[in-house]
Design a protein around this motif. Sequence first.
Motif, PDB file in Angstrom:
ATOM      1  N   ARG A  47     -13.346 -27.682  33.439  1.00 23.17           N
ATOM      2  CA  ARG A  47     -13.507 -27.799  31.986  1.00 23.17           C
ATOM      3  C   ARG A  47     -14.831 -28.501  31.710  1.00 23.17           C
ATOM      4  N   LEU A  48     -15.695 -27.850  30.966  1.00 20.13           N
ATOM      5  CA  LEU A  48     -17.012 -28.399  30.649  1.00 20.13           C
ATOM      6  C   LEU A  48     -17.119 -28.721  29.171  1.00 20.13           C
ATOM      7  N   THR A  49     -17.764 -29.847  28.875  1.00 15.39           N
ATOM      8  CA  THR A  49     -18.056 -30.193  27.488  1.00 15.39           C
ATOM      9  C   THR A  49     -19.261 -29.387  27.029  1.00 15.39           C
ATOM     10  N   THR A  50     -19.075 -28.638  25.939  1.00 14.58           N
ATOM     11  CA  THR A  50     -20.132 -27.738  25.470  1.00 14.58           C
ATOM     12  C   THR A  50     -20.670 -28.080  24.089  1.00 14.58           C
ATOM     13  N   ALA A  51     -19.933 -28.893  23.322  1.00 12.85           N
ATOM     14  CA  ALA A  51     -20.375 -29.201  21.957  1.00 12.85           C
ATOM     15  C   ALA A  51     -19.625 -30.428  21.450  1.00 12.85           C
ATOM     16  N   HIS A  52     -20.022 -30.882  20.259  1.00 10.15           N
ATOM     17  CA  HIS A  52     -19.360 -31.997  19.586  1.00 10.15           C
ATOM     18  C   HIS A  52     -18.742 -31.521  18.276  1.00 10.15           C
ATOM     19  N   TYR A  53     -17.715 -32.248  17.826  1.00 11.41           N
ATOM     20  CA  TYR A  53     -17.124 -32.001  16.507  1.00 11.41           C
ATOM     21  C   TYR A  53     -17.843 -32.857  15.464  1.00 11.41           C
ATOM     22  N   TYR A  54     -18.037 -32.261  14.273  1.00  7.69           N
ATOM     23  CA  TYR A  54     -18.671 -32.971  13.158  1.00  7.69           C
ATOM     24  C   TYR A  54     -17.833 -32.797  11.899  1.00  7.69           C
ATOM     25  N   THR A  55     -17.750 -33.853  11.104  1.00 11.43           N
ATOM     26  CA  THR A  55     -17.041 -33.774   9.827  1.00 11.43           C
ATOM     27  C   THR A  55     -17.884 -32.975   8.829  1.00 11.43           C
ATOM     28  N   PRO A  56     -17.318 -32.574   7.696  1.00 12.05           N
ATOM     29  CA  PRO A  56     -18.066 -31.765   6.724  1.00 12.05           C
ATOM     30  C   PRO A  56     -19.388 -32.377   6.266  1.00 12.05           C
ATOM     31  N   SER A  57     -19.494 -33.709   6.205  1.00 11.95           N
ATOM     32  CA  SER A  57     -20.739 -34.347   5.775  1.00 11.95           C
ATOM     33  C   SER A  57     -21.772 -34.425   6.889  1.00 11.95           C
ATOM     34  N   GLY A  58     -21.371 -34.048   8.113  1.00  8.97           N
ATOM     35  CA  GLY A  58     -22.300 -34.073   9.240  1.00  8.97           C
ATOM     36  C   GLY A  58     -22.132 -35.241  10.184  1.00  8.97           C
ATOM     37  N   ARG A  88     -20.508 -23.583  14.835  1.00  5.40           N
ATOM     38  CA  ARG A  88     -19.356 -22.826  14.349  1.00  5.40           C
ATOM     39  C   ARG A  88     -18.662 -23.632  13.260  1.00  5.40           C
ATOM     40  N   GLU A  89     -18.378 -22.993  12.150  1.00  6.50           N
ATOM     41  CA  GLU A  89     -17.744 -23.661  11.019  1.00  6.50           C
ATOM     42  C   GLU A  89     -16.313 -23.182  10.854  1.00  6.50           C
ATOM     43  N   TYR A  90     -15.446 -24.114  10.453  1.00  4.30           N
ATOM     44  CA  TYR A  90     -14.039 -23.807  10.197  1.00  4.30           C
ATOM     45  C   TYR A  90     -13.726 -24.257   8.776  1.00  4.30           C
ATOM     46  N   LYS A  91     -13.236 -23.342   7.950  1.00  5.50           N
ATOM     47  CA  LYS A  91     -13.070 -23.610   6.522  1.00  5.50           C
ATOM     48  C   LYS A  91     -11.617 -23.442   6.079  1.00  5.50           C
ATOM     49  N   ALA A  92     -11.316 -24.057   4.942  1.00  2.00           N
ATOM     50  CA  ALA A  92      -9.972 -23.969   4.369  1.00  2.00           C
ATOM     51  C   ALA A  92      -9.774 -22.624   3.691  1.00  2.00           C
ATOM     52  N   THR A  93      -8.515 -22.268   3.508  1.00  2.00           N
ATOM     53  CA  THR A  93      -8.152 -21.023   2.839  1.00  2.00           C
ATOM     54  C   THR A  93      -7.568 -21.339   1.456  1.00  2.00           C
ATOM     55  N   ILE A 112     -13.938 -27.698   6.876  1.00  2.00           N
ATOM     56  CA  ILE A 112     -13.039 -28.674   7.483  1.00  2.00           C
ATOM     57  C   ILE A 112     -13.736 -29.411   8.615  1.00  2.00           C
ATOM     58  N   VAL A 113     -14.390 -28.667   9.502  1.00  2.00           N
ATOM     59  CA  VAL A 113     -15.064 -29.246  10.654  1.00  2.00           C
ATOM     60  C   VAL A 113     -16.042 -28.208  11.180  1.00  2.00           C
ATOM     61  N   VAL A 146     -15.961 -30.861  22.407  1.00  2.00           N
ATOM     62  CA  VAL A 146     -15.463 -29.502  22.588  1.00  2.00           C
ATOM     63  C   VAL A 146     -15.530 -29.175  24.072  1.00  2.00           C
ATOM     64  N   GLN A 147     -14.395 -28.842  24.648  1.00  2.00           N
ATOM     65  CA  GLN A 147     -14.354 -28.516  26.070  1.00  2.00           C
ATOM     66  C   GLN A 147     -13.863 -27.090  26.268  1.00  2.00           C
ATOM     67  N   LYS A 148     -14.519 -26.371  27.165  1.00  2.00           N
ATOM     68  CA  LYS A 148     -14.150 -24.989  27.449  1.00  2.00           C
ATOM     69  C   LYS A 148     -13.807 -24.832  28.928  1.00  2.00           C
ATOM     70  N   PRO A 149     -12.772 -24.013  29.232  1.00  2.00           N
ATOM     71  CA  PRO A 149     -12.418 -23.764  30.631  1.00  2.00           C
ATOM     72  C   PRO A 149     -13.274 -22.659  31.234  1.00  2.00           C
TER      73      PRO A 149
END
Length: 358
Positions: free
Chosen positions: A153-164, A87-92, A76-77, A140-143
């Motif tokens: 809150r610090l920005t630690t990463a970016h979000y990417y779509t499945p194709s990159g 870190r990957e997040y996948k569908a069920t 998914i992202v 991606v922001q973490k407290p």
Amino acid sequence: IPIYSLDASYMLDQETGLIKLNRFSATTTEEFITAINELKSQNMRNLILDLRGNGGGYLKTAIEISDQFLDNNKLIVFTNGNNDPKREYKATSGGSFKDGNLVVLVDESSASASEIVSGAVQDWDRGLIIGRRSFGKGLVQKPYFLTDGSMVRLTTAHYYTPSGRGIQKPYNNGVNEYRREYLDRLSSGQLFSADSVVFPDSLKFQTLNSGRNVYGGGGIMPDVFVPIDTVGFNQYYSKLRGNNIIYDFVLNYIDNNRNRLKEEYPHFERFKTNFEVNAGMIEEIVAEGEKQGLGRDEKSINASLGNLKREVKALIARDIYSRNAFYQIIFQDDKAVNKALEVIENKERYKNLLVSAD
């Protein structure tokens, strides 16, 4: 007072339903699944998911909504940062709408979680994206709690779509240019013509099933472009709305006519077909505007008359019937909804666009 994240869910015709989400909150998934099941009971085969103006919300909810459409184990992202591991997040295997034609509506105010959903749908060729390029917010922001009890809150990463593709639009030209990006889109014509949106080859990606071209560089570029609709919107109409003149008129009108309206229009369909906002009602609104210092502007009144009448009728319908009633009226001449309906019901064109988008 319950605050819903689902604005509307109703059937546009015998086979196509529409669901509009205004945010991705803790209750969105439950609201969405309830709406899907209700629409399925009405023989829904196609779905238009309206994420226009949806600024996002919880990552968890974005993943859960995407999961309603994608097959088991589909990515998914993913997130990635210089000091934050991928870190990957996948569908069920679950999901309430794995089959059936799907269109997602986005615009320049669709951001964050909205872009995660639309990016996943587009990259897996699960459905079509219609509208205008989304905002481009993928941080991606973490407290982090400090010793004095405060938090940063610090920005630690970016979000990417499945194709990159990176969802976040770049800061390369500084914060001021980043903040001016919407005005740049407007002045360069990107909100009015797809030809004004130019991507270098370095931002070209391919979808994961059919291999059609999609583009990165921030935000999600739709498969079918719908220009922003400025017809009937002018400064005079905006001031009527901004000063609550239209809304206050509707409140007073309903207070004085509620029993008559319910008796004459016991069902919404009858109201939708037969009720008309007449010239006298419009004159009351204009006269109230004059009392509040908004001079009469006949040219602007005539230009915005259709939108004004539609808004008044929709606001009355919302009070007498439901939120669904409001959108069923306000979307009657909506260009993006009509384009989505045109595309999704032409099964041959829909399939062809999933191979090679406009």
